[in-house]
Motif scaffolding. Structure first.
Motif, PDB file in Angstrom:
ATOM      1  N   VAL A   1      58.350   2.486 121.123  1.00  0.00           N
ATOM      2  CA  VAL A   1      58.108   2.870 122.514  1.00  0.00           C
ATOM      3  C   VAL A   1      57.207   4.101 122.579  1.00  0.00           C
ATOM      4  O   VAL A   1      57.493   5.131 121.955  1.00  0.00           O
ATOM      5  CB  VAL A   1      59.428   3.160 123.249  1.00  0.00           C
ATOM      6  CG1 VAL A   1      59.149   3.524 124.708  1.00  0.00           C
ATOM      7  CG2 VAL A   1      60.353   1.951 123.178  1.00  0.00           C
ATOM      8  N   ASP A   2      56.128   3.988 123.319  1.00  0.00           N
ATOM      9  CA  ASP A   2      55.194   5.102 123.514  1.00  0.00           C
ATOM     10  C   ASP A   2      55.373   5.626 124.938  1.00  0.00           C
ATOM     11  O   ASP A   2      54.836   5.059 125.895  1.00  0.00           O
ATOM     12  CB  ASP A   2      53.762   4.628 123.286  1.00  0.00           C
ATOM     13  CG  ASP A   2      52.748   5.771 123.304  1.00  0.00           C
ATOM     14  OD1 ASP A   2      53.082   6.853 123.835  1.00  0.00           O
ATOM     15  OD2 ASP A   2      51.627   5.578 122.805  1.00  0.00           O
ATOM     16  N   LEU A   3      56.131   6.702 125.071  1.00  0.00           N
ATOM     17  CA  LEU A   3      56.395   7.274 126.390  1.00  0.00           C
ATOM     18  C   LEU A   3      55.163   7.932 126.989  1.00  0.00           C
ATOM     19  O   LEU A   3      55.029   8.011 128.216  1.00  0.00           O
ATOM     20  CB  LEU A   3      57.526   8.304 126.288  1.00  0.00           C
ATOM     21  CG  LEU A   3      58.910   7.769 125.904  1.00  0.00           C
ATOM     22  CD1 LEU A   3      59.864   8.932 125.660  1.00  0.00           C
ATOM     23  CD2 LEU A   3      59.463   6.848 126.977  1.00  0.00           C
ATOM     24  N   ILE A   4      54.269   8.421 126.140  1.00  0.00           N
ATOM     25  CA  ILE A   4      53.061   9.083 126.643  1.00  0.00           C
ATOM     26  C   ILE A   4      52.139   8.058 127.286  1.00  0.00           C
ATOM     27  O   ILE A   4      51.601   8.273 128.376  1.00  0.00           O
ATOM     28  CB  ILE A   4      52.341   9.830 125.502  1.00  0.00           C
ATOM     29  CG1 ILE A   4      53.286  10.863 124.858  1.00  0.00           C
ATOM     30  CG2 ILE A   4      51.084  10.511 126.023  1.00  0.00           C
ATOM     31  CD1 ILE A   4      53.820  11.913 125.813  1.00  0.00           C
ATOM     32  N   ALA A   5      51.960   6.918 126.631  1.00  0.00           N
ATOM     33  CA  ALA A   5      51.149   5.851 127.220  1.00  0.00           C
ATOM     34  C   ALA A   5      51.863   5.233 128.412  1.00  0.00           C
ATOM     35  O   ALA A   5      51.309   5.140 129.517  1.00  0.00           O
ATOM     36  CB  ALA A   5      50.850   4.782 126.167  1.00  0.00           C
ATOM     37  N   GLY A   6      53.119   4.831 128.211  1.00  0.00           N
ATOM     38  CA  GLY A   6      53.848   4.110 129.249  1.00  0.00           C
ATOM     39  C   GLY A   6      54.125   4.914 130.489  1.00  0.00           C
ATOM     40  O   GLY A   6      54.175   4.363 131.591  1.00  0.00           O
TER      41      GLY A   6
END
Length: 379
Positions: free
Chosen positions: A129-134
């Motif tokens: 999971v990429d929180l920065i992108a998402g």
């Protein structure tokens, strides 16, 4: 000899007094006292972040508390980080899914993971999971501002907390996000959750986001916002949210000032009648157990008020100790998500046993030789 000992004791006492009087350590003591108050509210005497279901990762108050605890070094946050990763895997879809929680949920989770030493660009239980992108540059919702200006504000804060780059072709650039915040300033200099009405909390949060740009394109915007905030301060040096003085509002102003390198105890714009915003925050809202009340009239402390005040004191400690802004976490060491260890190659256990036996044999020989030498010396 006695005079020398007395002199040394005096030096030690003076050194201890100087240390106790350190402005940075005084700020950290305030933060740790608030942390103790938060534990008192939760009815916990041990590690608060390890309480699991009783202190659930992924919830707003718990995440912000975890951020403060982690930055202070108040507790080991490994258990909370593991629980946060589980929560993220269960609740945060990848951007391609077309579904997403609120933008600020992504952004708060990103700040939490980063503060606890994880990697928000590769988190969840398996690092997928990429929180920065998402939650920021490829947010899959209608817009980062669909819930209000705070979506843009914390997008910039989260993006800058680790100095993350925005890939070419992303939905939003850093400049897009910065521009949205700058354009949202009201004619009076403040900011509001929605256009048309400035409020203390959002204005202070906007300043926090704009702080890294305050010497450049955001300079005039920040100056006007500070002037608006100073004009909102009461005669008692308190700040209100929609007419009601609250600890949270004062705390956000303190964080804003610290983010700009301004010590709230020393700026005359935030002082009146022999006190200042920092002293008023402590004197008005602090309760006997170290927690902080939401309003001056509340007899008991409040979870949200206490975690926001704790963050404010953490910001003050970072400022006074030269560690930068509260949300600048570039110096926080990151650890990768732990995955299942690979199986050892066949034969490795036997090799380990053989090596251990050989080492033990060498140790026995060394001991025997040493014993003989001792006997010869005694003879």
């Amino acid at each position: 000899m006695k005079k020398l000992i007395a002199l040394l004791l005096c030096v030690v006492c003076l050194a201890q007094s100087a240390y106790a009087a350190s402005p940075a350590e005084s700020a950290r003591d305030l933060a740790l006292s608030a942390a103790s108050g938060q534990k008192s509210l939760a009815g916990v005497s041990g590690e608060l972040l390890a309480q699991g279901e009783d202190f659930p990762a992924g919830t707003s108050v718990c995440d912000w508390t975890a951020i403060a605890f982690a930055l202070l070094g108040a507790e080991d946050g490994a258990a909370y980080l593991a629980a946060e990763n589980e929560y993220i895997s269960a609740n945060f879809p990848l951007p391609a899914s077309g579904r997403a929680p609120l933008a600020t949920d992504w952004q708060r989770a990103a700040l939490t993971v980063r503060a606890l030493g994880g990697d928000p660009a590769a988190c969840g239980t398996d690092g997928s999971v990429d929180l920065i992108a998402g939650g920021i540059y490829d947010y899959a919702g209608d817009t980062l501002g669909m819930q209000g200006l705070n979506g843009w504000i914390f997008a910039l804060i989260a993006l800058d907390c680790g100095g993350y780059a925005v890939p070419e072709g992303s939905r939003y650039t850093r400049e897009d996000i910065l521009s949205e915040i700058l354009l949202a300033q009201e004619p009076d200099g403040g900011f509001g959750l929605v256009p048309g009405a400035s409020d203390t909390d959002i204005t202070a949060m906007a300043v926090q986001a704009l702080a890294p740009y305050a010497d450049g394109e955001a300079a005039s915007t920040v100056d006007a916002a500070l002037a608006w905030l100073a004009a909102q301060m009461t005669e008692e040096c308190l700040f209100a949210y929609w007419g009601q003085p609250s600890a949270e509002s004062s705390a956000q102003v303190v964080i804003a000032l610290c983010s700009l390198g301004i010590d709230p105890a020393e700026d005359e714009r935030f002082a009146k009648n022999g006190t200042n915003v920092l002293e008023a925050l402590c004197d008005t809202y602090r309760r006997a157990d170290g927690s902080y009340a939401h309003t001056p009239e509340d007899e008991r402390g409040d979870f949200m008020a206490t975690e926001q005040v704790m963050l404010a004191f953490t910001a003050l400690w970072k400022l006074r100790s030269g560690a930068g802004r509260l949300y600048d976490m570039t110096a926080v060491p990151q650890t990768a998500v732990e995955t299942a260890p690979e199986k050892a190659p066949a034969g490795t256990p036997w090799l380990t046993v053989i090596l251990c036996l050989a080492a033990a044999a060498v140790a026995v020989v060394v001991i025997v030789v040493m014993c003989r030498k001792k006997k010869e010396k005694r003879a």
